[in-house]
Enzyme design. Structure first.
Site, short mmCIF file in Angstrom:
data_model
loop_
_atom_site.label_atom_id
_atom_site.label_comp_id
_atom_site.label_asym_id
_atom_site.label_seq_id
_atom_site.Cartn_x
_atom_site.Cartn_y
_atom_site.Cartn_z
CB THR A 163 -1.05 0.00 1.23
OG1 THR A 163 -2.09 1.11 1.14
CG2 THR A 163 -0.47 0.19 2.45
CE LYS A 180 -2.31 1.02 -3.34
NZ LYS A 180 -3.52 1.53 -3.69
N GLY A 206 -9.70 14.19 -9.05
CA GLY A 206 -8.48 13.67 -8.34
C GLY A 206 -7.52 12.86 -9.83
CB ALA A 207 -5.01 13.07 -11.72
N GLY A 261 -3.14 7.81 -7.61
CA GLY A 261 -2.96 6.58 -7.78
C GLY A 261 -4.32 5.73 -8.04
CE LYS A 293 0.21 14.16 -7.65
NZ LYS A 293 -0.50 13.66 -6.43
CG LEU A 336 -12.50 5.67 -5.24
CD1 LEU A 336 -13.26 6.17 -6.30
CD2 LEU A 336 -10.94 5.57 -5.66
CE1 TYR A 394 -11.28 2.53 4.28
CE2 TYR A 394 -11.07 2.96 1.62
CZ TYR A 394 -10.27 2.71 2.81
OH TYR A 394 -9.22 2.55 3.01
N GLY A 422 -16.93 4.04 -0.90
CA GLY A 422 -15.71 3.17 -1.30
C GLY A 422 -15.70 1.98 -0.67
P1 NAP Z 1 -3.35 10.58 -4.13
O1 NAP Z 1 -2.40 9.79 -4.90
O2 NAP Z 1 -3.21 11.73 -2.87
O3 NAP Z 1 -4.16 11.35 -4.99
C1 NAP Z 1 -5.40 12.39 -4.74
C2 NAP Z 1 -5.11 13.51 -5.62
O4 NAP Z 1 -6.28 14.41 -5.49
C3 NAP Z 1 -3.87 14.18 -5.65
O5 NAP Z 1 -3.16 14.40 -6.70
C4 NAP Z 1 -4.35 15.56 -4.85
O6 NAP Z 1 -3.58 16.50 -5.00
C5 NAP Z 1 -5.61 15.71 -5.67
N1 NAP Z 1 -6.51 16.69 -4.68
C6 NAP Z 1 -6.40 17.24 -3.55
N2 NAP Z 1 -7.71 18.16 -3.39
C7 NAP Z 1 -8.20 18.16 -4.64
C8 NAP Z 1 -9.15 18.71 -5.08
N3 NAP Z 1 -9.69 20.00 -4.13
N4 NAP Z 1 -9.51 18.85 -6.29
C9 NAP Z 1 -9.11 18.08 -7.08
N5 NAP Z 1 -7.98 17.12 -6.68
C10 NAP Z 1 -7.66 17.43 -5.62
O7 NAP Z 1 -4.49 9.54 -3.28
P2 NAP Z 1 -5.05 8.10 -3.81
O8 NAP Z 1 -4.24 7.11 -3.37
O9 NAP Z 1 -5.32 8.40 -5.08
O10 NAP Z 1 -6.44 7.98 -3.01
C11 NAP Z 1 -7.45 8.90 -3.09
C12 NAP Z 1 -8.45 8.73 -2.27
O11 NAP Z 1 -8.93 7.31 -2.60
C13 NAP Z 1 -8.29 8.43 -0.85
O12 NAP Z 1 -9.42 8.81 -0.10
C14 NAP Z 1 -8.16 6.86 -0.58
O13 NAP Z 1 -8.42 6.56 0.70
C15 NAP Z 1 -9.26 6.42 -1.61
N6 NAP Z 1 -9.20 4.98 -2.11
C16 NAP Z 1 -10.15 4.18 -1.80
C17 NAP Z 1 -9.88 2.94 -2.17
C18 NAP Z 1 -11.06 1.74 -2.07
O14 NAP Z 1 -11.06 0.83 -2.20
N7 NAP Z 1 -12.41 2.44 -1.68
C19 NAP Z 1 -8.83 2.37 -2.92
C20 NAP Z 1 -7.94 3.36 -3.09
C21 NAP Z 1 -8.05 4.62 -2.77
P3 NAP Z 1 -2.17 16.94 -3.97
O15 NAP Z 1 -1.44 15.66 -3.92
O16 NAP Z 1 -1.55 18.21 -4.44
O17 NAP Z 1 -3.01 17.28 -2.69
#
Ligand code: NAP
Length: 270
Positions: free
Chosen positions: A43, A47, A107-108, A110, A136, A205, A207, A228
């Site tokens: 995780t 990743k 969001g862009a 992972g 991103k 996404l 939860y 999520g």
């Molecule tokens: P990540 O890599 O940090 O990506 C999130 C992206 O959103 C970052 O690029 C961030 O920019 C951007 N962001 C922040 N504020 C924003 C806004 N107001 N408008 C648009 N973009 C914005 O995180 P991730 O790993 O992709 O995970 C994202 C979410 O998905 C988390 O809450 C995670 O818990 C959830 N998730 C859930 C599952 C599931 O199984 N349900 C699986 C994976 C992930 P900055 O980095 O500049 O802040």
């Protein structure tokens, strides 16, 4: 959750958590070989980096550049990513909504990359991407257009003015940022949108909490909403399938039991 699966499916296994610092990642994968550990989840923040130390990749890992599941067969380590499958399976009957639909994705990072892969499999028409980090956004835009066949994908630089119009014309809205996650439960990627209606499908996404501000706002306006939690369950189940090679399935009652357990474990509230 994984130990619940082990018990539920009667598997001879145990699942434990290890905290691995980035400088020890290579050794951790080597340790998997040395100890004959059959499967690992990987995780945040490993990743992407872990793919440097594995022997084989699934086609999804090659495309997305990230893995969350490793399988060890006689010392050969294969890397997989199960989030796209978790997303698709979580949709259940709502998956039909995605066929040829336009999707607005916040969001862009992972998770968004995995969602885009899933969206390509669900035959969406067009993705409108927005991340506060332009680099991103550009990188995911390239991935969608060049590698995922989503040639109509566009990037949204700013969300301020035209959000009402965009949402009026876009039936599916997905949050793949951490905005609104516990303990920042009073935040949402969008505010004061007046054009949400019962034809919309909003997916978050996150939860924890079970219903984010983003989902509560959409539900109040009549939209169908989903958290999520089921994606979390199905991405984990997919890892179990990879490790065991078995088509493990959960019936409705088991699914409900696991949702309740996780909700309790996470300390979620509506
Ligand atoms: P990540 O890599 O940090 O990506 C999130 C992206 O959103 C970052 O690029 C961030 O920019 C951007 N962001 C922040 N504020 C924003 C806004 N107001 N408008 C648009 N973009 C914005 O995180 P991730 O790993 O992709 O995970 C994202 C979410 O998905 C988390 O809450 C995670 O818990 C959830 N998730 C859930 C599952 C599931 O199984 N349900 C699986 C994976 C992930 P900055 O980095 O500049 O802040």
């Amino acid at each position: 959750m994984q130990n619940w699966f082990i018990q539920h499916f009667g598997l001879d296994a145990v699942y434990v958590a290890f905290r691995v610092c980035p400088t020890e990642l290579k050794n951790a994968v080597q340790g998997m070989r040395a100890l004959g550990i059959q499967g690992m989840n990987v995780t945040v923040p490993h990743k992407e980096a872990v793919t440097a130390w594995t022997d084989e990749y699934s086609s999804e890992v090659t495309l997305l550049g990230a893995a969350n599941t490793l399988k060890n067969v006689d010392g050969k380590i294969s890397a997989f990513v199960t989030d796209p499958y978790g997303f698709i399976e979580s949709l259940s009957e709502n998956s039909a909504r995605f066929n040829q639909a336009d999707v607005l994705l916040f969001g862009a990072g992972g998770a968004a990359r995995s969602v885009c892969y899933a969206l390509s499999r669900l035959s969406v028409n067009r993705i409108i991407l927005h991340d506060i980090d332009d680099q991103k956004t550009e990188s995911l835009l390239r991935l969608c257009r060049t590698n995922l066949g989503l040639t109509k994908t566009v990037a949204l630089k700013s969300i301020a003015d035209d959000m009402n119009d965009i949402i009026a014309a876009t039936p599916i809205v997905i949050n793949a940022t951490a905005i609104g996650m516990h303990p920042q439960e009073n935040q949402s990627v969008i505010e004061n949108v007046r054009t949400i209606n019962k034809g919309h499908f909003f997916y978050d996404l996150i939860y924890n909490p079970a219903k984010t501000r983003f989902l509560r706002m959409a539900e109040k306006a009549g939209a169908v909403v989903q958290s999520g939690l089921d994606m979390l369950i199905f991405q984990g189940l997919q890892s179990m399938r990879i490790w065991t090679g078995e088509e493990l399935k959960l019936n409705h009652a088991s699914m409900q039991e696991l949702r309740t357990l996780l909700t309790h474990f996470l300390g979620n509230h509506e």
